[in-house]
Design an enzyme around this catalytic site. Structure first.
Site, PDB file in Angstrom:
ATOM      1  CB  CYS A  25      -0.790  -0.018   1.253  1.00  0.00           C
ATOM      2  SG  CYS A  25      -1.751   1.410   1.510  1.00  0.00           S
ATOM      3  CB  CYS A  35      -3.088   4.029  -5.129  1.00  0.00           C
ATOM      4  SG  CYS A  35      -4.528   3.068  -4.377  1.00  0.00           S
TER       5      CYS A  35
END
Ligand code: DGL
Length: 262
Positions: free
Chosen positions: A73, A183
């Site tokens: 992440c 992302c």
């Protein structure tokens, strides 16, 4: 220890794009994946909250005997990995927007970065852009709204296309020739992005680089599993598991997916 699993966490299903790359490069390695979908999106949360959630995920993975942790992440990496590396003994692999390769390859010297607010406002992102993109114009856009739609599986929806149109327009107006996906949820938008971007704009994400780095760190720490080891892949979600199943697609057959309250 060598045959212990690799731990992977994300705010939801995004990090499965990283797990897939790791599984291609290291097919015998076992993995435990935590999808913290209950707390998604991380992107708009404060640094303290992102840190608290990252610690919670890390401690659970350590309880499950993971030998290395992949913070799959960008938002958690850019806000928490420095702390995690200082405070826990296992090696950590993080993921950050791949500005460096984009900056090196760009002819127009204009690079777009689509990432969460938490990533774009972090000190680590600021340092990386300063160190690797001198002489390059970075056109950043917060992808606010994309992660919740992806978590709902609405990949091809009009809502997603409208948001992307709005985020990409200023970048295209500036003349970018590279778009960096900052992302881990966004690689799932690749088909839509390719539809929306002119063909000369190339898309870069960091998944393969993270898998390569994971392999290198396991080697360096003598933690690669034994060659006869049979991989087990356990995925946990703290909301419903169906969405994880749909994103794993064919890989479902090789994985166990369960609900866990964490
Ligand atoms: N997949 C994440 C990232 O790479 C998290 C996005 C979010 O939860 O906002 O940043």
């Amino acid at each position: 220890m060598k045959n212990n699993p690799i731990g992977i966490f994300d705010s939801g299903i995004g990090g499965t794009s990283i797990w897939k790359e790791i599984n291609v490069m290291l097919p015998n390695e076992s993995a435990i994946y935590l999808a913290d979908s209950k707390n998604a999106p991380y992107g708009g949360k404060s640094t303290d909250k992102i840190l608290e959630l990252s610690i919670k995920n890390t401690e659970l993975l350590l309880k499950m005997d993971c030998k290395l942790i992949v913070v799959a992440c960008n938002t958690a990496t850019t806000n928490a990995i420095t702390y995690l590396r200082k405070n826990y003994k296992v090696p950590f692999i993080g993921i950050e927007p791949a500005i460096k390769p984009a900056a090196l390859k760009s002819n127009s010297k204009k690079v777009g970065v689509l990432a969460t607010k938490g990533t774009l406002s972090s000190d680590l992102f600021y340092e990386t852009s300063n160190n690797h993109a001198s002489g390059i114009a970075i056109i950043e856009r917060e992808g606010t709204g994309l992660v919740p739609l992806i978590e709902e599986g609405k990949i091809n929806s009009k809502e997603i296309k409208d948001l992307l149109d709005q985020f990409l327009k200023p970048m295209l107006d500036e003349g970018i020739d590279y778009l960096v996906l900052g992302c881990t949820h966004y690689p799932y938008l690749m088909p839509v992005l390719k539809e929306l971007l002119p063909p000369h704009v190339k898309i870069i994400d960091s998944g393969e680089a993270v898998a390569r780095q994971t392999k290198a760190v396991l080697e360096k720490n003598r933690l690669l599993c034994l060659s006869e080891h049979k991989a087990v892949h356990q995925f946990y979600s703290n909301t419903n598991t169906q969405i994880l199943e749909s994103f794993l697609g064919d890989a479902n057959k090789r994985t166990k997916i369960s609900y866990l309250d964490f």
